[in-house]
Write a protein that holds these residues in place. Structure first.
Motif, PDB file in Angstrom:
ATOM      1  N   LEU A 152      68.376  39.190  33.731  1.00 57.50           N
ATOM      2  CA  LEU A 152      69.306  39.092  34.847  1.00 57.50           C
ATOM      3  C   LEU A 152      70.691  39.615  34.455  1.00 57.50           C
ATOM      4  N   ALA A 153      71.096  39.329  33.225  1.00 56.38           N
ATOM      5  CA  ALA A 153      72.390  39.816  32.747  1.00 56.38           C
ATOM      6  C   ALA A 153      72.400  41.340  32.649  1.00 56.38           C
ATOM      7  N   LEU A 154      71.312  41.937  32.197  1.00 52.38           N
ATOM      8  CA  LEU A 154      71.219  43.389  32.107  1.00 52.38           C
ATOM      9  C   LEU A 154      71.328  44.036  33.492  1.00 52.38           C
ATOM     10  N   ASN A 155      70.869  43.325  34.480  1.00 51.21           N
ATOM     11  CA  ASN A 155      70.877  43.826  35.858  1.00 51.21           C
ATOM     12  C   ASN A 155      72.291  43.923  36.453  1.00 51.21           C
ATOM     13  N   ILE A 156      73.222  43.156  35.882  1.00 48.10           N
ATOM     14  CA  ILE A 156      74.550  43.026  36.477  1.00 48.10           C
ATOM     15  C   ILE A 156      75.323  44.341  36.517  1.00 48.10           C
ATOM     16  N   TRP A 174      79.612  41.372  49.847  1.00 52.30           N
ATOM     17  CA  TRP A 174      79.157  40.029  49.491  1.00 52.30           C
ATOM     18  C   TRP A 174      77.767  39.733  50.062  1.00 52.30           C
ATOM     19  N   PHE A 175      77.497  40.215  51.273  1.00 58.97           N
ATOM     20  CA  PHE A 175      76.170  40.008  51.842  1.00 58.97           C
ATOM     21  C   PHE A 175      75.110  40.770  51.036  1.00 58.97           C
ATOM     22  N   SER A 176      75.476  41.920  50.483  1.00 61.95           N
ATOM     23  CA  SER A 176      74.546  42.651  49.614  1.00 61.95           C
ATOM     24  C   SER A 176      74.260  41.855  48.347  1.00 61.95           C
ATOM     25  N   VAL A 177      75.288  41.210  47.815  1.00 60.21           N
ATOM     26  CA  VAL A 177      75.100  40.347  46.638  1.00 60.21           C
ATOM     27  C   VAL A 177      74.159  39.200  46.981  1.00 60.21           C
ATOM     28  N   MET A 178      74.426  38.540  48.099  1.00 60.48           N
ATOM     29  CA  MET A 178      73.614  37.385  48.486  1.00 60.48           C
ATOM     30  C   MET A 178      72.203  37.777  48.896  1.00 60.48           C
ATOM     31  N   GLY A 179      72.027  39.049  49.276  1.00 63.55           N
ATOM     32  CA  GLY A 179      70.698  39.528  49.653  1.00 63.55           C
ATOM     33  C   GLY A 179      69.857  39.989  48.489  1.00 63.55           C
ATOM     34  N   SER A 180      70.456  40.026  47.309  1.00 63.90           N
ATOM     35  CA  SER A 180      69.722  40.412  46.097  1.00 63.90           C
ATOM     36  C   SER A 180      69.329  39.166  45.324  1.00 63.90           C
ATOM     37  N   GLY A 181      68.027  38.944  45.158  1.00 67.35           N
ATOM     38  CA  GLY A 181      67.559  37.752  44.443  1.00 67.35           C
ATOM     39  C   GLY A 181      68.160  37.611  43.050  1.00 67.35           C
ATOM     40  N   PRO A 182      68.103  38.657  42.218  1.00 68.82           N
ATOM     41  CA  PRO A 182      68.664  38.555  40.861  1.00 68.82           C
ATOM     42  C   PRO A 182      70.167  38.299  40.850  1.00 68.82           C
ATOM     43  N   LEU A 183      70.928  39.024  41.685  1.00 62.65           N
ATOM     44  CA  LEU A 183      72.380  38.823  41.706  1.00 62.65           C
ATOM     45  C   LEU A 183      72.725  37.438  42.230  1.00 62.65           C
ATOM     46  N   VAL A 186      72.384  34.846  39.527  1.00 59.49           N
ATOM     47  CA  VAL A 186      73.493  34.897  38.569  1.00 59.49           C
ATOM     48  C   VAL A 186      74.735  34.239  39.146  1.00 59.49           C
ATOM     49  N   PHE A 187      75.111  34.625  40.368  1.00 62.17           N
ATOM     50  CA  PHE A 187      76.321  34.073  40.966  1.00 62.17           C
ATOM     51  C   PHE A 187      76.189  32.583  41.242  1.00 62.17           C
ATOM     52  N   ASP A 188      75.068  32.160  41.809  1.00 64.71           N
ATOM     53  CA  ASP A 188      74.896  30.735  42.118  1.00 64.71           C
ATOM     54  C   ASP A 188      74.987  29.886  40.850  1.00 64.71           C
ATOM     55  N   THR A 189      74.390  30.392  39.765  1.00 68.53           N
ATOM     56  CA  THR A 189      74.449  29.659  38.500  1.00 68.53           C
ATOM     57  C   THR A 189      75.859  29.669  37.931  1.00 68.53           C
ATOM     58  N   ALA A 190      76.502  30.820  37.901  1.00 66.39           N
ATOM     59  CA  ALA A 190      77.865  30.930  37.366  1.00 66.39           C
ATOM     60  C   ALA A 190      78.850  30.079  38.153  1.00 66.39           C
ATOM     61  N   PHE A 191      78.647  29.991  39.476  1.00 65.34           N
ATOM     62  CA  PHE A 191      79.520  29.198  40.331  1.00 65.34           C
ATOM     63  C   PHE A 191      79.141  27.720  40.355  1.00 65.34           C
ATOM     64  N   GLY A 192      78.034  27.358  39.723  1.00 67.59           N
ATOM     65  CA  GLY A 192      77.605  25.963  39.700  1.00 67.59           C
ATOM     66  C   GLY A 192      77.117  25.456  41.039  1.00 67.59           C
ATOM     67  N   LEU A 193      76.479  26.339  41.817  1.00 70.51           N
ATOM     68  CA  LEU A 193      76.012  25.971  43.150  1.00 70.51           C
ATOM     69  C   LEU A 193      74.582  25.431  43.114  1.00 70.51           C
ATOM     70  N   ARG A 231      82.778  41.739  35.094  1.00 72.08           N
ATOM     71  CA  ARG A 231      81.311  41.615  35.058  1.00 72.08           C
ATOM     72  C   ARG A 231      80.885  40.880  33.794  1.00 72.08           C
ATOM     73  N   GLU A 232      81.558  41.172  32.685  1.00 72.71           N
ATOM     74  CA  GLU A 232      81.232  40.496  31.430  1.00 72.71           C
ATOM     75  C   GLU A 232      81.543  39.000  31.517  1.00 72.71           C
ATOM     76  N   LYS A 233      82.652  38.657  32.166  1.00 69.49           N
ATOM     77  CA  LYS A 233      82.986  37.239  32.330  1.00 69.49           C
ATOM     78  C   LYS A 233      81.946  36.536  33.196  1.00 69.49           C
ATOM     79  N   LEU A 234      81.485  37.224  34.239  1.00 68.16           N
ATOM     80  CA  LEU A 234      80.439  36.657  35.096  1.00 68.16           C
ATOM     81  C   LEU A 234      79.173  36.390  34.283  1.00 68.16           C
ATOM     82  N   ILE A 235      78.775  37.353  33.481  1.00 72.11           N
ATOM     83  CA  ILE A 235      77.592  37.192  32.634  1.00 72.11           C
ATOM     84  C   ILE A 235      77.777  36.008  31.692  1.00 72.11           C
ATOM     85  N   LYS A 236      78.964  35.919  31.113  1.00 72.86           N
ATOM     86  CA  LYS A 236      79.263  34.836  30.171  1.00 72.86           C
ATOM     87  C   LYS A 236      79.113  33.471  30.830  1.00 72.86           C
TER      88      LYS A 236
END
Length: 264
Positions: A152-156, A174-183, A186-193, A231-236
């Motif tokens: 998933l990180a490689l996909n970012i 943002w809708f494109s991000v939310m429409g991508s399963g892998p992205l 990553v975002f939901d996990t990074a944001f703690g959702l 992007r690196e901070k998001l991955i982190k």
């Protein structure tokens, strides 16, 4: 013989190791007999292909075509893929234009069936472009077989970077991000959702994404992810939170809070 990526450790430390060794590992993977055999077959045959049926009816061609766009799991859905390819992207009502996952649009656009001109399979360099994408995606799959968070990180860089620099509105990005399963993962996990967050109204989800992005990255706009440092901070953050959630990393509650406050 197939080369297996080396991932001696998980989490963000494992990601840093993968970053440092990526070029060498990708090169070794590309030279593996299994990958090279598929690429050679595709290069030999694809120039003679003039329609979607000819791809869908050839398992090996279809494997490379789908694999180049991260759609390898759809190899059994021949009717669906034939429709995506044959309709192309020129018509507003083409299937690829209606699907939330833009990987199908990219697949249909790359092959160029369904338009008024000849398909792109006839263009010089077409086989090389698809082969390059296939190698990269196949390496990601191999990494994912050992650690899916790393995949998933490689996909970012590729997918998020592409969305961020797109000419669409911030809302569209943002809708494109939310429409991508892998992205989205990553975002939901990074944001703690929580998992249930995806069931909320889309406008409410967008509001939360923007608020979380503002708090974590200093801006609510998706275009900020053209910046590789962000992007690196998001991955982190994704890898740290994922490791904590899985019980790894040996973080105490205090260390966890401090790590997240400092951005890792």
């Amino acid at each position: 013989m197939s080369f297996q990526p080396i991932l001696p450790i998980g989490g963000y430390a494992g990601w840093r190791f993968l970053e440092r060794t990526m070029e060498r590992q990708q090169e070794a993977f590309n030279k593996s007999t299994t990958v090279q055999r598929e690429i050679d077959y595709f290069a030999e045959k694809i120039g003679k292909v003039t329609n979607a049926d000819e791809i869908v009816s050839d398992y090996r061609l279809l494997k490379v075509a789908l694999g180049a766009f991260g759609l390898q799991d759809d190899i059994g859905s021949k009717f669906f893929i034939r429709k995506v390819l044959s309709e192309g992207t020129s018509a507003d009502d083409a299937l690829a234009n209606k699907l939330a996952d833009k990987s199908y649009f990219k697949l249909a656009e790359a092959f160029g069936f369904g338009g008024s001109g000849p398909p792109r399979t006839q263009e010089p360099g077409f086989a090389e472009r698809i082969a390059k994408a296939y190698r990269e995606r196949s390496f990601e799959v191999a990494v994912g077989q050992q650690n899916n968070d790393m995949r998933l990180a490689l996909n970012i860089d590729r997918d998020l970077g592409g969305i961020a620099q797109d000419e669409s509105s911030d809302r569209g990005k943002w809708f494109s991000v939310m429409g991508s399963g892998p992205l989205r993962q990553v975002f939901d996990t990074a944001f703690g959702l929580p998992t249930a967050f995806a069931a909320l109204d889309l406008d409410r989800q967008l509001e939360v994404y923007r608020d979380k992005a503002k708090a974590m990255f200093g801006s609510s706009e998706a275009a900020q992810f053209t910046d590789p440092d962000k992007r690196e901070k998001l991955i982190k953050m994704f890898l740290i939170r994922s490791e904590i959630a899985s019980g790894g990393g040996n973080y105490s509650p205090g260390q966890t809070a401090l790590t997240l406050l400092r951005g890792g």
